[in-house]
Scaffold this motif. Structure first.
Motif, mmCIF file in Angstrom:
data_model
loop_
_atom_site.group_PDB
_atom_site.id
_atom_site.type_symbol
_atom_site.label_atom_id
_atom_site.label_comp_id
_atom_site.label_asym_id
_atom_site.label_seq_id
_atom_site.Cartn_x
_atom_site.Cartn_y
_atom_site.Cartn_z
ATOM 1 N N PHE A 53 0.730 -1.164 0.191
ATOM 2 C CA PHE A 53 -0.154 0.061 -0.056
ATOM 3 C C PHE A 53 0.854 1.336 -0.055
ATOM 4 C CE2 PHE A 53 -2.349 3.315 2.282
ATOM 5 C CZ PHE A 53 -3.484 3.342 1.544
ATOM 6 N N LEU A 54 1.821 1.119 0.916
ATOM 7 C CA LEU A 54 2.717 2.304 0.681
ATOM 8 C C LEU A 54 3.558 2.515 -0.313
ATOM 9 C CD1 LEU A 54 3.430 4.294 3.261
ATOM 10 C CD2 LEU A 54 5.489 3.346 3.311
ATOM 11 N N GLY A 86 6.942 13.382 0.530
ATOM 12 C CA GLY A 86 8.134 13.351 1.492
ATOM 13 C C GLY A 86 7.933 11.878 1.911
ATOM 14 N N ILE A 87 9.248 11.102 2.131
ATOM 15 C CA ILE A 87 9.129 9.922 2.558
ATOM 16 C C ILE A 87 10.424 9.657 3.997
ATOM 17 C CG2 ILE A 87 9.456 7.364 1.973
ATOM 18 C CD1 ILE A 87 8.635 7.842 -0.609
ATOM 19 N N VAL A 88 9.932 9.161 4.904
ATOM 20 C CA VAL A 88 10.837 8.800 5.857
ATOM 21 C C VAL A 88 10.766 7.092 5.932
ATOM 22 C CG1 VAL A 88 11.383 8.890 8.375
ATOM 23 C CG2 VAL A 88 10.111 10.814 7.158
ATOM 24 N N PHE A 89 11.929 6.652 5.932
ATOM 25 C CA PHE A 89 11.904 5.072 5.513
ATOM 26 C C PHE A 89 12.357 4.516 6.982
ATOM 27 C CE2 PHE A 89 13.361 6.516 1.367
ATOM 28 C CZ PHE A 89 12.350 5.791 0.462
ATOM 29 N N GLN A 90 11.968 3.216 7.069
ATOM 30 C CA GLN A 90 12.550 2.520 8.275
ATOM 31 C C GLN A 90 13.804 2.494 8.950
ATOM 32 O OE1 GLN A 90 11.206 -1.635 8.118
ATOM 33 N NE2 GLN A 90 11.660 -2.003 10.324
ATOM 34 N N ASN A 91 14.768 2.613 7.961
ATOM 35 C CA ASN A 91 16.121 2.695 8.330
ATOM 36 C C ASN A 91 16.661 4.056 8.136
ATOM 37 O OD1 ASN A 91 16.307 2.732 5.768
ATOM 38 N ND2 ASN A 91 17.753 1.054 5.195
ATOM 39 N N TYR A 92 15.775 4.824 8.053
ATOM 40 C CA TYR A 92 16.264 6.456 7.541
ATOM 41 C C TYR A 92 16.849 6.836 6.349
ATOM 42 C CZ TYR A 92 15.745 6.324 12.667
ATOM 43 O OH TYR A 92 15.197 5.898 14.070
ATOM 44 N N ALA A 93 17.559 6.018 5.931
ATOM 45 C CA ALA A 93 18.238 5.863 4.519
ATOM 46 C C ALA A 93 18.876 7.331 4.196
ATOM 47 C CB ALA A 93 17.155 5.818 3.399
ATOM 48 N N ASP A 166 7.560 5.040 6.770
ATOM 49 C CA ASP A 166 7.425 3.602 6.960
ATOM 50 C C ASP A 166 8.077 3.224 8.228
ATOM 51 O OD1 ASP A 166 7.492 0.786 6.406
ATOM 52 O OD2 ASP A 166 8.879 0.789 4.692
ATOM 53 N N GLU A 167 7.436 2.783 9.265
ATOM 54 C CA GLU A 167 7.832 2.094 10.532
ATOM 55 C C GLU A 167 9.215 3.214 10.920
ATOM 56 O OE1 GLU A 167 7.334 -1.455 11.793
ATOM 57 O OE2 GLU A 167 6.400 -2.184 9.715
ATOM 58 N N PRO A 168 9.195 4.398 11.024
ATOM 59 C CA PRO A 168 10.425 5.081 11.353
ATOM 60 C C PRO A 168 11.001 4.943 12.801
ATOM 61 C CG PRO A 168 8.611 6.455 11.350
ATOM 62 C CD PRO A 168 8.052 5.127 10.849
ATOM 63 N N ILE A 195 -0.328 13.096 6.759
ATOM 64 C CA ILE A 195 0.691 11.984 7.013
ATOM 65 C C ILE A 195 -0.084 10.798 6.872
ATOM 66 C CG2 ILE A 195 2.355 11.339 8.872
ATOM 67 C CD1 ILE A 195 3.031 13.693 9.676
ATOM 68 N N ILE A 196 0.619 9.716 6.213
ATOM 69 C CA ILE A 196 0.049 8.363 6.171
ATOM 70 C C ILE A 196 1.443 7.628 6.673
ATOM 71 C CG2 ILE A 196 -0.421 6.420 4.878
ATOM 72 C CD1 ILE A 196 -1.998 8.213 2.911
ATOM 73 N N TYR A 197 1.316 6.876 7.996
ATOM 74 C CA TYR A 197 2.078 6.182 8.652
ATOM 75 C C TYR A 197 1.981 4.770 8.786
ATOM 76 C CZ TYR A 197 5.076 5.979 12.825
ATOM 77 O OH TYR A 197 6.027 5.752 13.927
ATOM 78 N N VAL A 198 2.751 4.105 8.400
ATOM 79 C CA VAL A 198 2.714 2.501 8.433
ATOM 80 C C VAL A 198 3.462 2.026 9.870
ATOM 81 C CG1 VAL A 198 3.404 0.495 7.310
ATOM 82 C CG2 VAL A 198 2.081 2.100 5.919
ATOM 83 N N THR A 199 2.611 1.170 10.339
ATOM 84 C CA THR A 199 3.280 0.603 11.722
ATOM 85 C C THR A 199 2.744 -0.911 11.809
ATOM 86 O OG1 THR A 199 3.857 0.840 13.887
ATOM 87 C CG2 THR A 199 1.718 1.695 13.038
ATOM 88 N N HIS A 200 3.406 -1.560 12.688
ATOM 89 C CA HIS A 200 2.784 -2.720 13.158
ATOM 90 C C HIS A 200 2.420 -2.781 14.682
ATOM 91 C CE1 HIS A 200 6.997 -3.425 14.102
ATOM 92 N NE2 HIS A 200 6.579 -4.004 15.160
ATOM 93 N N ASP A 201 2.931 -1.780 15.194
ATOM 94 C CA ASP A 201 2.892 -1.151 16.603
ATOM 95 C C ASP A 201 1.365 -0.829 16.867
ATOM 96 O OD1 ASP A 201 3.031 -0.140 19.525
ATOM 97 O OD2 ASP A 201 5.020 -0.106 19.048
#
Length: 363
Positions: A53-54, A86-93, A166-168, A195-201
């Motif tokens: 989806f993201l 704008g995108i914030v990745f899980q590992n920040y990249a 993405d799970e930042p 903001i659209i924020y993806v998480t499993h928490d």
């Protein structure tokens, strides 16, 4: 200037998006309307479709069918660098060979914005994330929280219409993650960005979001406010996934009562007509009955099987007379300890009809 007035905000519309990989459907006819300036979290277990989806929103994955609209613009087939996202990745990249300033201004370079505008935009971005004075620091010199702020500043500096995350916070320790959740919520209020924020928490999603979209098997099961999701789940999947709920099989007795074994429980909410029903009992909604409860509360009797000290609370496990297992939480303060029973002791717990939630089995 960063996005701050409502006329500059932009909403997002995902319309019947489907993504198939051969016979496998990663997304199955997904639709979602995100209002301008809204913070929406996508929450679900691994493999539910969150990453796909993201990817479709960011332009890294092309949908098999459906469309994506950013405001009045159809961006379904636009490449990522043209989407104003704008995108914030899980590992920040982040780029380790670049300074903080070089990392943050990289999107300006990529978009070939005039260099004369960079200093002011950089200053505003650094002020926004409270990193003024860190311009020349290298990435390896920063803490995890500071790196996360750099990634945020980089995603915000070119004033995107939409920010994807993405799970930042997943790589941060618990204490820092919780402080950054509050910081992100503060930044969102200040920015007014979409903001659209993806998480499993689940706690993370409930803490920060205006609305949360629960995803399972490539579909949205329920999209609602955090309070509604927690207290009024749509089905057994949402009830299990949100909060600390125990699901007990019950039978419909009337429009506002269900039967758990020989016990009839009253609910303030309409009982679904489905054949397979569950009573969703959150541990924090139960109280130890001491005779002072208001009239009409449901009472369940059982035996304490185990107690578990967890710092701010004590979790008490019990087996009901119906044979079902249940748990409740007591505060670990003096008042809570006075209510604590030992394993083997009888206990009666009370559940208010407002907190007696009956859900259908998930399809």
């Amino acid at each position: 200037m960063f996005v701050s007035n409502k006329s500059e905000r932009v909403g997002v519309s995902i319309r019947s998006a489907t993504k198939s990989y051969g016979a496998f459907q990663a997304l199955n006819d997904v639709s979602l309307e995100v209002a301008a300036g809204e913070f929406v979290s996508i929450l679900g277990p691994s493999g539910s479709g969150k990453t796909t989806f993201l990817g479709i929103l960011g332009g890294f994955v092309q949908p098999t069918s459906g469309s994506i609209w950013l405001g009045e613009r159809d961006i379904t087939f636009e490449p990522p660098h043209k989407r104003d996202i704008g995108i914030v990745f899980q590992n920040y990249a982040l780029f380790p060979h670049m300074s903080v300033a070089e990392n943050i201004t990289f999107p300006l370079r990529a978009r070939r914005l005039p260099k004369s505008s960079w200093p002011e935009m950089l200053r505003e971005a650094l002020d926004m994330v409270e990193l003024a004075g860190y311009e020349q620091r290298r990435i390896h010199e920063l803490s995890g929280g500071q790196r996360q702020r750099v990634a945020l500043a980089r995603a915000m500096i070119f004033e995107p219409g939409l920010i994807l995350m993405d799970e930042p916070l997943s790589a941060l320790d618990k204490q820092l993650r919780e402080s950054m959740q509050i910081e992100l919520k503060r930044l969102h209020r200040k920015l007014g960005a979409t903001i659209i924020y993806v998480t499993h928490d689940q706690r993370e999603a409930l803490t920060m979001s205006d609305r949360v979209a629960i995803m399972n098997k490539g579909r949205f099961v329920q999209v609602d406010t955090p309070e509604q999701l927690h207290d009024h789940p749509a089905d057994s999947f949402v009830a299990r996934f949100i909060g600390e709920a125990t699901l007990l099989s019950v039978e419909r007795a009337s429009d506002h009562t269900v039967r758990l074994g020989d016990i009839v429980l009253r609910t303030s909410h309409a009982v679904p007509q489905n054949n397979r029903l569950h009573l969703a009992v959150h541990s924090e909604k139960l109280v130890v009955a001491n005779g002072s409860e208001v009239a009409g509360v449901n009472r369940l009797t059982g035996t304490v099987t185990e107690t578990l000290y967890q710092g701010e609370s004590i979790r008490v496990f019990l087996k009901l007379s119906s044979g079902d297992d249940l748990s409740l939480r007591l505060a670990s303060n003096h008042a809570g300890r006075l209510q604590l029973k030992k394993p083997g002791e009888a206990i009666t717990v009370a559940l208010h009809p407002e907190d007696t939630i009956v859900v259908p089995e998930a399809s």
